[in-house]
Enzyme design. Structure first.
Site: not given
Ligand code: HEM
Length: 260
Positions: A107, A137, A179, A231
């Site tokens: 993250h 979520r 998603e 984004k």
């Molecule tokens: C274990 C489960 C999860 C996985 C495998 C996962 C995986 C990822 C990955 C690979 C990214 C892209 C990061 C990049 O820019 O390279 C991402 C973005 C993000 N994740 Fe997770 N995530 C998980 C759980 C969560 C949870 C529980 C939250 C709750 C707050 C969260 C919040 C976010 C947010 C806010 C982003 C940015 C997305 C955007 O604004 O477009 N993630 N996550």
């Protein structure tokens, strides 16, 4: 991860057979299992936890038959580690790059949320998810053209599309990408599985629901610059805002995602 793969195979077979009995059947006789997937013409009998009885490893076998992406997270050292996955519809992140990283590491590129403590709280929450009590979520971003695979590996195919948005085509080209992400504890391995289903809707179609048009207009207008950049919206966000402004009459929107 191999044991987690068997856990995942069990979860997906059980869920698919329960949700769509006309398409899928699972029969168990001790460790001898029979799996029927009618749409794909599969009728396989195998021994649970014996890799030699399947044509692929358990995770690959079942996720080849399932829609969406899947990451398997191992829980150790007070953290989650992305130790296996099958991913084809990622929003500008790379499984190859992230594999073996922990929750904070993968993250790391996300702006603002770390300082707000979002990821500390999210990690604590995830590590306490129990078997039989899954959580979910939503995540969102925007994509030019209805393209599911926007991986860094394929950037040369989709990156240039960002320069193709015009006031005339923005309603057709710009898509909201949502998603549906869920979190499931797996019983034998204690791993978590993180399935991701991706949905795209063009602005032209989104504005047929007045609440969605008003909401997206306001969210895009008020998005912090760090998130606009993260984004990938810098080039054409103003075009989407101008397009959506016409559908925002200033009236209040109700909470939640459902149309009024
Ligand atoms: C274990 C489960 C999860 C996985 C495998 C996962 C995986 C990822 C990955 C690979 C990214 C892209 C990061 C990049 O820019 O390279 C991402 C973005 C993000 N994740 Fe997770 N995530 C998980 C759980 C969560 C949870 C529980 C939250 C709750 C707050 C969260 C919040 C976010 C947010 C806010 C982003 C940015 C997305 C955007 O604004 O477009 N993630 N996550």
């Amino acid at each position: 991860m191999n044991l987690a793969g068997w856990d995942l195979l069990e979860l997906l077979m059980e869920q698919q057979a329960a949700g769509y009995p006309e398409h899928f059947e699972l029969h168990r006789d001790g460790s001898r299992w029979r799996w029927i997937n009618r749409p794909l013409g599969i009728d396989d009998t195998f021994i649970f936890e014996d890799d030699t009885t399947l044509p692929y490893g358990p995770m690959e076998y079942i996720t080849r038959q399932s829609q969406g992406d899947f990451c398997l997270l191992e829980q150790r050292e007070n953290n989650l580690w992305m130790d296996a996955g099958i991913v084809t519809t990622q929003a500008d992140w790379s499984l190859d790059f992230d594999i073996g990283m922990n929750f904070m590491e993968w993250h790391a590129p996300v702006p603002l949320a770390h300082q707000m403590g979002v990821f500390d709280r999210a990690l604590k929450y995830l590590m306490n998810i129990r078997h039989g009590q899954p959580a979910r979520r939503f995540n969102w971003t925007m994509t030019v053209n209805p393209r599911l695979d926007t991986s860094p590996e394929n950037y040369h195919k989709w990156g240039p599309d960002r320069a193709s948005v015009t006031p005339e085509n923005v309603g057709r080209k710009a898509h909201l990408r949502v998603e549906l992400q869920s979190f499931w504890r797996l019983p034998r391995s204690n791993a978590l599985v993180f399935p991701i289903r991706c949905y795209l809707i063009a602005l032209d179609e989104l504005v047929t629901i007045p609440k969605w048009a008003r909401r997206l207009h306001r969210v895009l207008e008020s998005l912090p610059p760090e998130l606009v950049q993260y984004k990938g919206l810098s080039r054409w966000r103003h075009l989407a805002i101008e397009y959506l402004a016409e559908f925002d009459d200033g009236s209040p929107t109700s909470p939640g995602i459902w149309p009024d």
